[in-house]
Design a protein around this motif. Sequence first.
Motif, PDB file in Angstrom:
ATOM      1  N   ALA A  46      -4.232 -38.774   0.582  1.00 48.16           N
ATOM      2  CA  ALA A  46      -4.717 -39.199  -0.010  1.00 48.16           C
ATOM      3  C   ALA A  46      -4.986 -38.822  -1.130  1.00 48.16           C
ATOM      4  O   ALA A  46      -4.816 -38.972  -2.644  1.00 48.16           O
ATOM      5  CB  ALA A  46      -6.357 -39.518   0.714  1.00 48.16           C
ATOM      6  N   GLU A  47      -4.809 -37.007  -1.017  1.00 46.79           N
ATOM      7  CA  GLU A  47      -5.102 -36.234  -2.178  1.00 46.79           C
ATOM      8  C   GLU A  47      -3.813 -35.878  -2.675  1.00 46.79           C
ATOM      9  O   GLU A  47      -3.828 -35.866  -4.708  1.00 46.79           O
ATOM     10  CB  GLU A  47      -6.151 -34.714  -1.569  1.00 46.79           C
ATOM     11  N   PRO A  48      -2.997 -36.271  -2.790  1.00 50.72           N
ATOM     12  CA  PRO A  48      -1.518 -36.288  -2.975  1.00 50.72           C
ATOM     13  C   PRO A  48      -2.135 -37.279  -3.824  1.00 50.72           C
ATOM     14  O   PRO A  48      -0.665 -37.536  -4.655  1.00 50.72           O
ATOM     15  CB  PRO A  48      -0.756 -36.039  -1.806  1.00 50.72           C
ATOM     16  N   VAL A  49      -1.722 -38.286  -3.401  1.00 51.41           N
ATOM     17  CA  VAL A  49      -1.443 -39.675  -3.974  1.00 51.41           C
ATOM     18  C   VAL A  49      -2.153 -40.056  -5.409  1.00 51.41           C
ATOM     19  O   VAL A  49      -2.035 -40.439  -6.065  1.00 51.41           O
ATOM     20  CB  VAL A  49      -1.759 -41.059  -3.041  1.00 51.41           C
ATOM     21  N   LEU A  50      -3.460 -39.784  -5.303  1.00 50.16           N
ATOM     22  CA  LEU A  50      -4.331 -39.243  -6.229  1.00 50.16           C
ATOM     23  C   LEU A  50      -3.863 -38.218  -7.312  1.00 50.16           C
ATOM     24  O   LEU A  50      -3.939 -38.929  -8.005  1.00 50.16           O
ATOM     25  CB  LEU A  50      -6.003 -38.731  -5.772  1.00 50.16           C
ATOM     26  N   THR A  51      -3.425 -37.207  -6.840  1.00 48.73           N
ATOM     27  CA  THR A  51      -3.033 -35.901  -8.192  1.00 48.73           C
ATOM     28  C   THR A  51      -2.357 -36.392  -8.641  1.00 48.73           C
ATOM     29  O   THR A  51      -1.594 -36.444 -10.188  1.00 48.73           O
ATOM     30  CB  THR A  51      -2.678 -34.875  -7.402  1.00 48.73           C
ATOM     31  N   THR A  52      -1.237 -36.987  -7.916  1.00 42.81           N
ATOM     32  CA  THR A  52       0.168 -37.692  -8.659  1.00 42.81           C
ATOM     33  C   THR A  52      -0.238 -39.323  -9.381  1.00 42.81           C
ATOM     34  O   THR A  52       0.342 -39.259 -10.891  1.00 42.81           O
ATOM     35  CB  THR A  52       1.096 -39.146  -7.610  1.00 42.81           C
ATOM     36  N   LEU A  53      -0.706 -39.626  -9.375  1.00 40.73           N
ATOM     37  CA  LEU A  53      -1.028 -41.098 -10.335  1.00 40.73           C
ATOM     38  C   LEU A  53      -2.104 -40.318 -11.416  1.00 40.73           C
ATOM     39  O   LEU A  53      -1.242 -40.761 -12.871  1.00 40.73           O
ATOM     40  CB  LEU A  53      -2.091 -42.388  -9.534  1.00 40.73           C
ATOM     41  N   ALA A  54      -2.993 -39.945 -11.496  1.00 40.17           N
ATOM     42  CA  ALA A  54      -3.840 -39.006 -12.633  1.00 40.17           C
ATOM     43  C   ALA A  54      -2.360 -38.376 -13.611  1.00 40.17           C
ATOM     44  O   ALA A  54      -2.661 -38.356 -14.663  1.00 40.17           O
ATOM     45  CB  ALA A  54      -4.533 -38.035 -12.399  1.00 40.17           C
ATOM     46  N   LEU A  55      -0.921 -38.168 -13.341  1.00 38.18           N
ATOM     47  CA  LEU A  55       0.035 -37.864 -14.344  1.00 38.18           C
ATOM     48  C   LEU A  55       0.175 -39.315 -15.707  1.00 38.18           C
ATOM     49  O   LEU A  55       0.962 -38.716 -16.205  1.00 38.18           O
ATOM     50  CB  LEU A  55       1.486 -37.409 -13.650  1.00 38.18           C
TER      51      LEU A  55
END
Length: 217
Positions: A46-55
Motif C-alpha cells: 500500500a505505501e509504496p504504491v501511494l509513494t509512486t503515484l504521488a510522483l
Amino acid sequence: MSGMYDLHTHTILSDGEMLPIELVRRMAVIGYTTVAITDHVDLSNAEPVLTTLALLRESAGLYGVRLLCGVEITHVPPSQIASLAKTAKSAGADIVIVHGETPVEPVAEGTNHAACTCRQVNVLAHPGVISLKDAQAAAKNGIALEITSRGGHNRTNGHVARVAREAGCQLVVDSDAHAPHDILDERAKFIVAKGAGLTEAECKQVLSLNIDQFLEL
C-alpha cells in the motif's frame, strides 16, 4: 470539484495494462477532470504504491486532470481492512476503496461489512448482493457504493442501485478500467447508470457528483 470523474482505475502498478500517465492522458482526451488511480493493495504494497503515484500529480495536472492517489484494498481479511485503510490515509491516500463481495471472485464474507463500518473508506467497489444493513452503515459513514461497468462485477448493479436508494447511500459510477478499451466516455457512463435502474434525475446527480465535497478534500 465537479466534472467527469472516475474513482476506480488500475495501472501496471497492479494488474492494469497502462502506465499511470498513459491512463491519465487517455482519460484527459475524452474529458475527465478527476481521475483516481486505485491499484490493488494489501499490507505488502500500500505505501509504496501511494509513494509512486504521488510522483505523477504534476504530470497529470499538465494534462488538465486532478489525480487522486488511491488504493483498492483487495482480498484482505475483513478484520484487517480498517487498519490498512487508516495506514493508507496516513500514507497520503486521497481515496480508499475496498474490493467488495463481487459475485465473480472469492472475496471473504464480511468484507462489505468491514468496509461499510470504516470511516477511512470512501467507496465500496462492486459490492455484489450487499445487504440493506451494510448499505445503511455506508450511508451513515459517508461511503459510496459503486455502480460498475466491469464485466462480471456489473451483474448486481441493479441490486446495488435499489439498496442504495432505500438506504439513502451515495452512488458513484466507475469503470474499474484495466485497459484502454475499458475507459468510459460520457455517453457510456450515462448508459451504465441508466442500465442500473437509476432515474434521469438520479443519473444526473451521480454523474455530476462534486468530488471535493464527497471526499472532503
